[in-house]
Design a protein around this motif. Structure first.
Motif, PDB file in Angstrom:
ATOM      1  N   GLY A   4      34.802  48.213  -0.646  1.00  0.00           N
ATOM      2  CA  GLY A   4      35.673  49.368  -0.499  1.00  0.00           C
ATOM      3  C   GLY A   4      35.069  50.683  -0.959  1.00  0.00           C
ATOM      4  O   GLY A   4      35.630  51.742  -0.706  1.00  0.00           O
ATOM      5  N   CYS A   5      33.922  50.643  -1.620  1.00  0.00           N
ATOM      6  CA  CYS A   5      33.276  51.873  -2.105  1.00  0.00           C
ATOM      7  C   CYS A   5      32.655  52.645  -0.941  1.00  0.00           C
ATOM      8  O   CYS A   5      32.108  52.050  -0.023  1.00  0.00           O
ATOM      9  CB  CYS A   5      32.193  51.543  -3.129  1.00  0.00           C
ATOM     10  N   PRO A   6      32.710  53.984  -1.012  1.00  0.00           N
ATOM     11  CA  PRO A   6      32.097  54.795   0.046  1.00  0.00           C
ATOM     12  C   PRO A   6      30.574  54.766  -0.041  1.00  0.00           C
ATOM     13  O   PRO A   6      30.003  54.624  -1.130  1.00  0.00           O
ATOM     14  CB  PRO A   6      32.629  56.200  -0.237  1.00  0.00           C
ATOM     15  N   VAL A   7      29.936  54.914   1.121  1.00  0.00           N
ATOM     16  CA  VAL A   7      28.474  54.851   1.217  1.00  0.00           C
ATOM     17  C   VAL A   7      27.962  56.017   2.060  1.00  0.00           C
ATOM     18  O   VAL A   7      28.558  56.353   3.079  1.00  0.00           O
ATOM     19  CB  VAL A   7      28.048  53.517   1.884  1.00  0.00           C
ATOM     20  N   ASP A   8      26.865  56.609   1.612  1.00  0.00           N
ATOM     21  CA  ASP A   8      26.109  57.561   2.420  1.00  0.00           C
ATOM     22  C   ASP A   8      24.811  56.877   2.808  1.00  0.00           C
ATOM     23  O   ASP A   8      24.091  56.379   1.938  1.00  0.00           O
ATOM     24  CB  ASP A   8      25.794  58.846   1.648  1.00  0.00           C
ATOM     25  N   LEU A   9      24.530  56.832   4.094  1.00  0.00           N
ATOM     26  CA  LEU A   9      23.337  56.173   4.615  1.00  0.00           C
ATOM     27  C   LEU A   9      22.452  57.229   5.259  1.00  0.00           C
ATOM     28  O   LEU A   9      22.883  57.937   6.170  1.00  0.00           O
ATOM     29  CB  LEU A   9      23.765  55.127   5.655  1.00  0.00           C
ATOM     30  N   LYS A  10      21.227  57.361   4.746  1.00  0.00           N
ATOM     31  CA  LYS A  10      20.321  58.392   5.254  1.00  0.00           C
ATOM     32  C   LYS A  10      18.954  57.797   5.526  1.00  0.00           C
ATOM     33  O   LYS A  10      18.393  57.076   4.698  1.00  0.00           O
ATOM     34  CB  LYS A  10      20.193  59.530   4.247  1.00  0.00           C
ATOM     35  N   MET A  11      18.413  58.106   6.697  1.00  0.00           N
ATOM     36  CA  MET A  11      17.100  57.602   7.087  1.00  0.00           C
ATOM     37  C   MET A  11      16.025  58.211   6.193  1.00  0.00           C
ATOM     38  O   MET A  11      16.005  59.417   5.956  1.00  0.00           O
ATOM     39  CB  MET A  11      16.829  57.942   8.554  1.00  0.00           C
ATOM     40  N   GLU A  12      15.118  57.356   5.687  1.00  0.00           N
ATOM     41  CA  GLU A  12      13.993  57.817   4.871  1.00  0.00           C
ATOM     42  C   GLU A  12      12.721  57.947   5.706  1.00  0.00           C
ATOM     43  O   GLU A  12      11.956  58.878   5.535  1.00  0.00           O
ATOM     44  CB  GLU A  12      13.725  56.852   3.720  1.00  0.00           C
ATOM     45  N   LYS A  29      31.439  52.286   4.526  1.00  0.00           N
ATOM     46  CA  LYS A  29      32.169  51.718   3.402  1.00  0.00           C
ATOM     47  C   LYS A  29      31.638  50.303   3.185  1.00  0.00           C
ATOM     48  O   LYS A  29      31.333  49.599   4.151  1.00  0.00           O
ATOM     49  CB  LYS A  29      33.658  51.705   3.738  1.00  0.00           C
ATOM     50  N   VAL A  30      31.510  49.896   1.931  1.00  0.00           N
ATOM     51  CA  VAL A  30      31.047  48.544   1.638  1.00  0.00           C
ATOM     52  C   VAL A  30      32.132  47.555   2.042  1.00  0.00           C
ATOM     53  O   VAL A  30      33.270  47.644   1.585  1.00  0.00           O
ATOM     54  CB  VAL A  30      30.701  48.362   0.140  1.00  0.00           C
ATOM     55  N   TYR A  31      31.772  46.633   2.916  1.00  0.00           N
ATOM     56  CA  TYR A  31      32.682  45.574   3.331  1.00  0.00           C
ATOM     57  C   TYR A  31      32.483  44.357   2.439  1.00  0.00           C
ATOM     58  O   TYR A  31      33.433  43.771   1.948  1.00  0.00           O
ATOM     59  CB  TYR A  31      32.435  45.223   4.803  1.00  0.00           C
ATOM     60  N   LYS A  32      31.211  44.003   2.216  1.00  0.00           N
ATOM     61  CA  LYS A  32      30.896  42.868   1.350  1.00  0.00           C
ATOM     62  C   LYS A  32      29.476  43.011   0.827  1.00  0.00           C
ATOM     63  O   LYS A  32      28.576  43.414   1.562  1.00  0.00           O
ATOM     64  CB  LYS A  32      31.030  41.551   2.107  1.00  0.00           C
ATOM     65  N   TYR A  33      29.293  42.678  -0.443  1.00  0.00           N
ATOM     66  CA  TYR A  33      27.975  42.712  -1.065  1.00  0.00           C
ATOM     67  C   TYR A  33      27.590  41.287  -1.435  1.00  0.00           C
ATOM     68  O   TYR A  33      28.324  40.604  -2.145  1.00  0.00           O
ATOM     69  CB  TYR A  33      27.996  43.610  -2.303  1.00  0.00           C
ATOM     70  N   ASP A  34      26.443  40.819  -0.943  1.00  0.00           N
ATOM     71  CA  ASP A  34      25.928  39.490  -1.249  1.00  0.00           C
ATOM     72  C   ASP A  34      24.778  39.644  -2.238  1.00  0.00           C
ATOM     73  O   ASP A  34      23.651  39.941  -1.859  1.00  0.00           O
ATOM     74  CB  ASP A  34      25.453  38.799   0.030  1.00  0.00           C
ATOM     75  N   MET A  35      25.076  39.467  -3.519  1.00  0.00           N
ATOM     76  CA  MET A  35      24.113  39.680  -4.580  1.00  0.00           C
ATOM     77  C   MET A  35      22.939  38.697  -4.511  1.00  0.00           C
ATOM     78  O   MET A  35      21.798  39.070  -4.757  1.00  0.00           O
ATOM     79  CB  MET A  35      24.809  39.552  -5.944  1.00  0.00           C
ATOM     80  N   ILE A  62      25.787  54.346  -2.902  1.00  0.00           N
ATOM     81  CA  ILE A  62      27.144  53.815  -3.067  1.00  0.00           C
ATOM     82  C   ILE A  62      27.841  54.584  -4.180  1.00  0.00           C
ATOM     83  O   ILE A  62      27.306  54.700  -5.291  1.00  0.00           O
ATOM     84  CB  ILE A  62      27.120  52.314  -3.414  1.00  0.00           C
ATOM     85  N   GLY A  63      29.028  55.091  -3.894  1.00  0.00           N
ATOM     86  CA  GLY A  63      29.817  55.795  -4.896  1.00  0.00           C
ATOM     87  C   GLY A  63      30.850  54.868  -5.509  1.00  0.00           C
ATOM     88  O   GLY A  63      31.791  54.473  -4.832  1.00  0.00           O
ATOM     89  N   THR A  64      30.642  54.506  -6.767  1.00  0.00           N
ATOM     90  CA  THR A  64      31.640  53.703  -7.481  1.00  0.00           C
ATOM     91  C   THR A  64      32.544  54.661  -8.245  1.00  0.00           C
ATOM     92  O   THR A  64      32.342  55.877  -8.223  1.00  0.00           O
ATOM     93  CB  THR A  64      30.978  52.708  -8.456  1.00  0.00           C
ATOM     94  N   LYS A  65      33.511  54.138  -8.968  1.00  0.00           N
ATOM     95  CA  LYS A  65      34.414  54.989  -9.738  1.00  0.00           C
ATOM     96  C   LYS A  65      33.698  55.683 -10.891  1.00  0.00           C
ATOM     97  O   LYS A  65      34.135  56.730 -11.354  1.00  0.00           O
ATOM     98  CB  LYS A  65      35.581  54.165 -10.274  1.00  0.00           C
TER      99      LYS A  65
END
Length: 103
Positions: A4-12, A29-35, A62-65
């Motif tokens: 649910g955290c917002p994400v900015d994706l930028k080409m490097e 937005k993060v849907y699922k993170y597989d650690m 990733i922007g967390t709280k």
């Protein structure tokens, strides 16, 4: 963990010789993170999947709280599903905390 955290994706950088460098920042937005596998499933927001290259390296912020986390990697897959436009992002070298001034 980051669902649910917002994400900015930028080409490097582009990997393929004929790929076009994209300077835009894409929102997701993060849907699922597989650690264990170091994959993040991202839901692309407001754009067509074709704007995301499979032949490029991206920075994912990733922007967390409480903080901003950054990682680099590649988009391994992109597809449409019931949840929306999905990206499978492979993390290459872990997360780093980004300071409040963006460095």
């Amino acid at each position: 963990m980051y669902e649910g955290c917002p994400v900015d994706l930028k080409m490097e950088k582009v990997v393929s010789i004929d790929a076009v460098f994209d300077e835009e920042v894409h929102c997701a937005k993060v849907y699922k993170y597989d650690m264990e596998e170091d994959f993040i499933r991202l839901l692309l927001e407001g754009e067509n999947l074709s704007v995301i290259s499979l032949d490029a390296k991206y920075e994912c912020v990733i922007g967390t709280k409480t903080e901003l986390l950054s990682c680099s990697g590649t988009v391994k897959e992109r597809f449409q599903c019931e949840a929306g436009d999905m990206l499978i992002f492979k993390i290459e070298n872990g997360f780093y905390t980004v300071s409040s001034d963006g460095k």
